[in-house]
Write a protein that holds these residues in place. Sequence first.
Motif, PDB file in Angstrom:
ATOM      1  N   THR A 140      47.240  53.104  25.090  1.00 23.73           N
ATOM      2  CA  THR A 140      46.249  53.809  24.263  1.00 23.73           C
ATOM      3  C   THR A 140      46.668  53.866  22.796  1.00 23.73           C
ATOM      4  O   THR A 140      45.999  54.504  21.999  1.00 23.73           O
ATOM      5  N   SER A 141      47.770  53.199  22.471  1.00 22.61           N
ATOM      6  CA  SER A 141      48.302  53.311  21.105  1.00 22.61           C
ATOM      7  C   SER A 141      47.547  52.410  20.124  1.00 22.61           C
ATOM      8  O   SER A 141      46.820  51.502  20.516  1.00 22.61           O
ATOM      9  N   HIS A 142      47.738  52.688  18.833  1.00 23.43           N
ATOM     10  CA  HIS A 142      47.143  51.847  17.782  1.00 23.43           C
ATOM     11  C   HIS A 142      47.454  50.371  18.017  1.00 23.43           C
ATOM     12  O   HIS A 142      46.591  49.511  17.902  1.00 23.43           O
ATOM     13  N   GLU A 143      48.738  50.086  18.316  1.00 20.44           N
ATOM     14  CA  GLU A 143      49.162  48.687  18.377  1.00 20.44           C
ATOM     15  C   GLU A 143      48.400  47.935  19.463  1.00 20.44           C
ATOM     16  O   GLU A 143      48.066  46.754  19.296  1.00 20.44           O
ATOM     17  N   LEU A 169      40.810  58.217  26.709  1.00 23.87           N
ATOM     18  CA  LEU A 169      42.093  57.523  26.821  1.00 23.87           C
ATOM     19  C   LEU A 169      43.181  58.439  27.384  1.00 23.87           C
ATOM     20  O   LEU A 169      44.018  58.015  28.173  1.00 23.87           O
ATOM     21  N   LEU A 176      51.503  53.494  25.775  1.00 23.14           N
ATOM     22  CA  LEU A 176      51.452  52.129  25.221  1.00 23.14           C
ATOM     23  C   LEU A 176      50.013  51.608  25.230  1.00 23.14           C
ATOM     24  O   LEU A 176      49.532  51.042  24.248  1.00 23.14           O
ATOM     25  N   ARG A 228      42.680  43.765   9.535  1.00 20.71           N
ATOM     26  CA  ARG A 228      43.061  44.370  10.818  1.00 20.71           C
ATOM     27  C   ARG A 228      41.791  44.754  11.592  1.00 20.71           C
ATOM     28  O   ARG A 228      40.917  45.422  11.071  1.00 20.71           O
ATOM     29  N   SER A 287      32.676  49.955  14.680  1.00 21.69           N
ATOM     30  CA  SER A 287      33.996  50.184  15.264  1.00 21.69           C
ATOM     31  C   SER A 287      34.321  51.657  15.073  1.00 21.69           C
ATOM     32  O   SER A 287      35.147  52.019  14.263  1.00 21.69           O
ATOM     33  N   ASP A 320      46.381  42.530  14.645  1.00 22.03           N
ATOM     34  CA  ASP A 320      47.033  42.813  13.367  1.00 22.03           C
ATOM     35  C   ASP A 320      47.165  41.548  12.525  1.00 22.03           C
ATOM     36  O   ASP A 320      47.409  40.485  13.055  1.00 22.03           O
ATOM     37  N   PHE A 336      45.377  48.588  20.396  1.00 20.60           N
ATOM     38  CA  PHE A 336      43.949  48.552  20.063  1.00 20.60           C
ATOM     39  C   PHE A 336      43.606  47.650  18.879  1.00 20.60           C
ATOM     40  O   PHE A 336      42.439  47.382  18.637  1.00 20.60           O
ATOM     41  N   TYR A 337      44.621  47.236  18.125  1.00 20.36           N
ATOM     42  CA  TYR A 337      44.314  46.471  16.899  1.00 20.36           C
ATOM     43  C   TYR A 337      44.883  45.056  16.943  1.00 20.36           C
ATOM     44  O   TYR A 337      46.000  44.846  17.399  1.00 20.36           O
ATOM     45  N   PHE A 362      52.196  44.623  24.090  1.00 21.05           N
ATOM     46  CA  PHE A 362      52.106  44.229  22.666  1.00 21.05           C
ATOM     47  C   PHE A 362      52.465  42.774  22.404  1.00 21.05           C
ATOM     48  O   PHE A 362      52.460  42.330  21.250  1.00 21.05           O
TER      49      PHE A 362
END
Lengths: 343, 460
Positions: free
Chosen positions: A335-338, A263, A333, A169, A253, A343, A340-341, A297
């Motif tokens: 600024t979320s993990h999803e 953010l 949305l 990831r 990172s 996967d 930013f990564y 996403f």
Amino acid sequence: MEAVRRRGFPETVPVSYAVREGTPRSTFLHRSGEPTQPGPIVGRGIPSFLTGIESVNIPETESGRRQLGEWLTRPDHPLTARVMVNRIWQHHFGRGLVSSHSNFGTRGVPPTHPELLDWLARTFIEKGWRIKTMHRLILNSQVWRLGSSQHTDNATRDPGNTFLWRHDRLRLDAEAIRDAMLAASGQLDLAKPGTHPFPPITNWTYTQHSQFKDFYPSRHRSIYLMTPRLQRHPFLSLFDGSDTNTTTGSRTSSIVPAQALYLMNSNDVKVEAEAFAKRVAGMPLEARIAAAYGFAFQRQPNPAEIGRATEFLTAYTRQADEAIAWTALCRSLLTSHEFFYVD
Amino acid sequence: MTTPPLSRRRFLHSCAAAGVGSLALRAQLQSAAVAGEMRSVMPSGPHFTPKAKRLIVLFLTGGVSHVDTFDPKPALLRDRGRIVDGPSLRAVARQPLQPSPFQFRPRGESGLMISEIFPQLGDLADDLCVIRSMNTDIVEHFQASLAMHTGSATVPLPSIGAWLGYALGSDNPNLPPYVVLCEHLPYGGSQLWDSNFLPPVHQGTRIIPGKDPIPNLRPVVEDTTLRSLEARMLDDLNTRFAEARPGDLALAARSHSFQTARGMMEVAPQVLDFSDETDVTHQLYGLERGDRSSFAWQCLAARRLAERGVRAVEIIDSGASNNWDAHSDMQHHRPKAQRIDQPIAALLKDLKQRGLFDDTLVAICTEFGRTPFDDGPGRNHWHRAFSCLLTGAGIRGGMTYGMTDEYGIHIAENPCHVHDYHATILHLMGLDHERLTYRYAGRDFRLTDVAGNVVKQILS
């Protein structure tokens, strides 16, 4: 002053800094490292311990830059191509086939997949050193399309994912975060950007003590941003952009509160979120949520996610306009993990 | 745990290769931490009982002239104009000795000789230890500033504040462990407070004196209910994502960074709001109410940050221009000193009256000194001898350490290299500079490289 820099070229011709051949000369041995104690002349060439194959001939009248380039890229000498394809691989997988990306020597780490590295290097040379071709090749591979989910048996046998049984990831790098936010919000300008609005050369008074500090706003891809040396770009540096004073073999990172503050509270992100909210305006609620998930996403939300977003909007609009509620949802949305990564 | 498939040797090998902080490494750190192969990433704590719980650094950029401030040289007046071999920046030039335009007199019971340009600091002479035998390796601003912060004059390495945060952690989870008050960027820019290869959480947080001291601290959504609705929405998105990916420490850290940031939004504005400070305190620092940027404001902010558990607070006096770099005229030191004299003295007095002086170490330092020889009226850079101060926790006051020759050109006894200065600071913070290490690129790194001796003679 500008007249001097222009050396008589007409106004219509743009000027820029560049490199050209100087007067070539050979250097000499510095005895005890002292330039004031010259020893014998050392001819221009490739240090013999590096070559392994024959060195190059540099005519007296040339600097050797051309010969160095030719030597570096000769097809029977694989190191340059190996290093380059490894960097391209690293860019997509977070880690090269040779993890010591800047050391392919005896103190480096051996490749995890030596045959693959050589095949990629040979292909790179055969295809004319085209980087885009290598991207296409790697992105079409099965290994690149692997997911990042865990697999108990593999995780026990290879916890470090050395043999690439899954995708590691990866957080987007600084440029990609900026580009992705602009793209999701529909603000990305894909047209060819013009020149940076530098002040005229005649007004330049920059010194060590009075530094050039300007940054210019842009909606173009990050690759077109100005690259200053003295000040790091405020956004890129916050998300581990390269130090522009040196070569960077691999990026860090980092995860620091200053990023979260940016953010949550910066005007930049607010502007993106507002544009994003407007982009999905004028649709029925569920379609609008689905569109926002799609842009952020690249997937559809499941019923639970639609429910959660609806619940948020209902609660929020009790106290604020719908537009502000949607800005808040879109900021979440973006600024979320999803977001930013990879996967 | 069954036999870990990744041997320690392989692991360290790949550390070196991947570069600390890469995600590949992060993944390995996770598995290695599980396997019990790595030391914890938690602060190790002090090696022995510390004298100082916190550090305040006052870094005066540009090069403060030692012979005009804390190292009086009457012989310069006696032999004014005498030509000496003066190694300048680029070559050895024959240069005339130049006396100081300032008067020195003995201050305090100790009779410490301090220049007239520091009258109020002079009042506290009995608390100050002046190290007159400082020396550094490279005589340019960038390199010497880097050395004073990282121990390295060439390749950027972690800053001393980052080392302290790494070793000792923070006493306040809502504030960063290392805060740098810096109005204008210094030589070397943010590299001076960078964590470099240490975990990024240890990098200094810059506060820019003025209207907006910490970027993006002010909430973009003013209503607290709406703000918490959005916070919960984001947390839910993140939790859903992270729970489907168990064991990813990077995701957990990223979630945590939002919590810390929200904590900072609550706490930091209170720290930087001085309305609860009395008029007497404001007068002590020479600070007008409403002033949010002066050196006095910075000194009071430093006290408030230190008081609230920030491990290392640094004030960088001036940036890369309009600083102590007095090439053209030594008289330019006068307004610079006037700007900082009362605030620094006030900070020290304030720490005392609050009982913080005994466990707060204060370092007043610069990157190098200035040449005692010059055609004048300015002076050039000089790195072979200069003065820095230490005061507060564990320091013997009213003393000088080390000695320069009669002109202040070379060190005559007890040299104190930047590494020695750092070793002494670490010692007072309860850290053995030889044991405070971090493995990177295949070897253990230290703040003091392979050098440094604790200057025991100045310890109380």
